[in-house]
Design a protein around this motif. Structure first.
Motif, PDB file in Angstrom:
ATOM      1  N   CYS A 174      37.070  28.289 -19.375  1.00 20.20           N
ATOM      2  CA  CYS A 174      36.191  27.180 -18.987  1.00 20.20           C
ATOM      3  C   CYS A 174      37.023  25.916 -18.740  1.00 20.20           C
ATOM      4  CB  CYS A 174      35.160  26.931 -20.092  1.00 20.20           C
ATOM      5  SG  CYS A 174      34.070  25.516 -19.764  1.00 20.20           S
ATOM      6  N   ALA A 175      36.722  25.233 -17.654  1.00 17.99           N
ATOM      7  CA  ALA A 175      37.493  24.034 -17.288  1.00 17.99           C
ATOM      8  C   ALA A 175      37.239  22.870 -18.246  1.00 17.99           C
ATOM      9  CB  ALA A 175      37.145  23.625 -15.862  1.00 17.99           C
TER      10      ALA A 175
ATOM     11  N   LEU B 231      27.490  17.084 -16.910  1.00 17.72           N
ATOM     12  CA  LEU B 231      26.923  18.396 -16.555  1.00 17.72           C
ATOM     13  C   LEU B 231      25.649  18.261 -15.726  1.00 17.72           C
ATOM     14  CD1 LEU B 231      26.995  21.507 -16.897  1.00 17.72           C
ATOM     15  CD2 LEU B 231      25.547  21.200 -18.916  1.00 17.72           C
ATOM     16  N   TRP B 232      24.714  17.415 -16.189  1.00 18.40           N
ATOM     17  CA  TRP B 232      23.446  17.287 -15.462  1.00 18.40           C
ATOM     18  C   TRP B 232      23.658  16.677 -14.081  1.00 18.40           C
ATOM     19  CZ3 TRP B 232      20.623  13.179 -13.500  1.00 18.40           C
ATOM     20  CH2 TRP B 232      19.333  13.512 -13.050  1.00 18.40           C
ATOM     21  N   GLN B 233      24.533  15.626 -13.996  1.00 15.99           N
ATOM     22  CA  GLN B 233      24.770  14.966 -12.719  1.00 15.99           C
ATOM     23  C   GLN B 233      25.405  15.911 -11.700  1.00 15.99           C
ATOM     24  OE1 GLN B 233      25.418  13.821 -15.673  1.00 15.99           O
ATOM     25  NE2 GLN B 233      25.004  11.602 -15.873  1.00 15.99           N
ATOM     26  N   ASN B 234      26.255  16.822 -12.173  1.00 15.26           N
ATOM     27  CA  ASN B 234      26.977  17.723 -11.259  1.00 15.26           C
ATOM     28  C   ASN B 234      26.209  19.010 -10.935  1.00 15.26           C
ATOM     29  OD1 ASN B 234      29.782  16.565 -10.679  1.00 15.26           O
ATOM     30  ND2 ASN B 234      29.698  16.379 -12.910  1.00 15.26           N
TER      31      ASN B 234
ATOM     32  N   ASN C   7      27.855  27.994 -13.240  1.00 17.04           N
ATOM     33  CA  ASN C   7      29.041  28.847 -13.380  1.00 17.04           C
ATOM     34  C   ASN C   7      30.205  28.310 -12.557  1.00 17.04           C
ATOM     35  OD1 ASN C   7      29.005  31.160 -15.144  1.00 17.04           O
ATOM     36  ND2 ASN C   7      27.297  31.955 -13.937  1.00 17.04           N
ATOM     37  N   ASN C   8      29.921  27.947 -11.318  1.00 18.14           N
ATOM     38  CA  ASN C   8      30.998  27.438 -10.447  1.00 18.14           C
ATOM     39  C   ASN C   8      31.551  26.101 -10.940  1.00 18.14           C
ATOM     40  OD1 ASN C   8      30.703  29.651  -8.767  1.00 18.14           O
ATOM     41  ND2 ASN C   8      29.249  28.615  -7.390  1.00 18.14           N
ATOM     42  N   PHE C   9      30.698  25.336 -11.631  1.00 18.91           N
ATOM     43  CA  PHE C   9      31.174  24.042 -12.158  1.00 18.91           C
ATOM     44  C   PHE C   9      32.045  24.245 -13.403  1.00 18.91           C
ATOM     45  CE2 PHE C   9      30.428  20.406 -15.086  1.00 18.91           C
ATOM     46  CZ  PHE C   9      31.088  19.431 -14.343  1.00 18.91           C
TER      47      PHE C   9
END
Length: 215
Positions: A150-151, A162-165, A208-210
């Motif tokens: 995980c990044a 997280l929510w903004q992205n 997942n991609n984030f």
């Protein structure tokens, strides 16, 4: 009983002259007639079976070609061989059995096609029902496992925006055999966490991609 019915149905598909030839051969094989006995003329045969003279002639030709009877114009039909009559009947039974097997196979294939069409319909209905359910329930949660890949390992969800992205909100986290509901904006992502999220499109790919960006 069912097999006998199938055999009778199959017999009805045999040309009429062939049916008559089989009936006569059966009577000969059962010793209803004596070898050398004159049994009937072609015109009598046509009348007995309610068929045309041509159909009667073709039936007699079948028996004559197989040396079961002899037939000469003006002398009628004369019995020639029990053995050949029995052989002819056995061949016809084998032929009917093979045809029945082929017919059963084709029936199974046809039924399989119908079943596949029905299954396809059910699957289509299931997809449509699922889409309808999602439209009525936009906040269906999904889960993601946090690994060392995980990044944002060991970072909290507020700092990583997280929510903004992604448009996703963490509603629970499972950690060390315990589940915490509404962990809050300062939840730190740790290895082996299972986080539960909701997003309006219920699509985990965005999250997942984030969390696990592809290089």
């Amino acid at each position: 009983m069912e097999n006998r019915r199938n055999m009778n149905n199959k017999k009805n598909t045999i040309p009429r002259y062939q049916q008559i030839a089989i009936e006569i051969a059966t009577r000969i094989a059962s010793r209803e007639y004596e070898v050398g006995q004159k049994i009937f003329a072609r015109s009598t045969l046509a009348s007995q079976h309610k068929v045309s003279a041509e159909t009667a002639r073709r039936a007699i030709c079948v028996l004559t070609d197989l040396d079961i009877v002899t037939s000469e114009k003006g002398s009628g039909v004369i019995i020639k061989s029990y053995k050949n009559a029995e052989k002819f009947i056995e061949q016809q039974k084998n032929h009917l059995s093979l045809d029945l097997i082929k017919n059963n196979i084709l029936t199974c294939i046809d039924q399989q096609r119908k079943d596949m069409d029905l299954l396809d319909k059910y699957l289509t209905d299931l997809v449509a029902a699922s889409e309808h359910f999602r439209s009525l329930n936009p906040f269906v949660p999904f889960q993601i496992l946090i690994t060392t890949d995980c990044a944002f390992i060991n970072q909290n969800i507020t700092d990583i925006k997280l929510w903004q992205n992604t448009g996703a909100t963490v509603v629970a986290v499972h950690r060390n055999h315990q589940t915490m509901v509404s962990p809050g904006p300062y939840l730190q992502l740790q290895e082996n966490d299972i986080i539960f999220l909701v997003t309006q499109d219920s699509n985990p790919d965005v999250v997942n991609n984030f969390l696990y960006p592809k290089e």
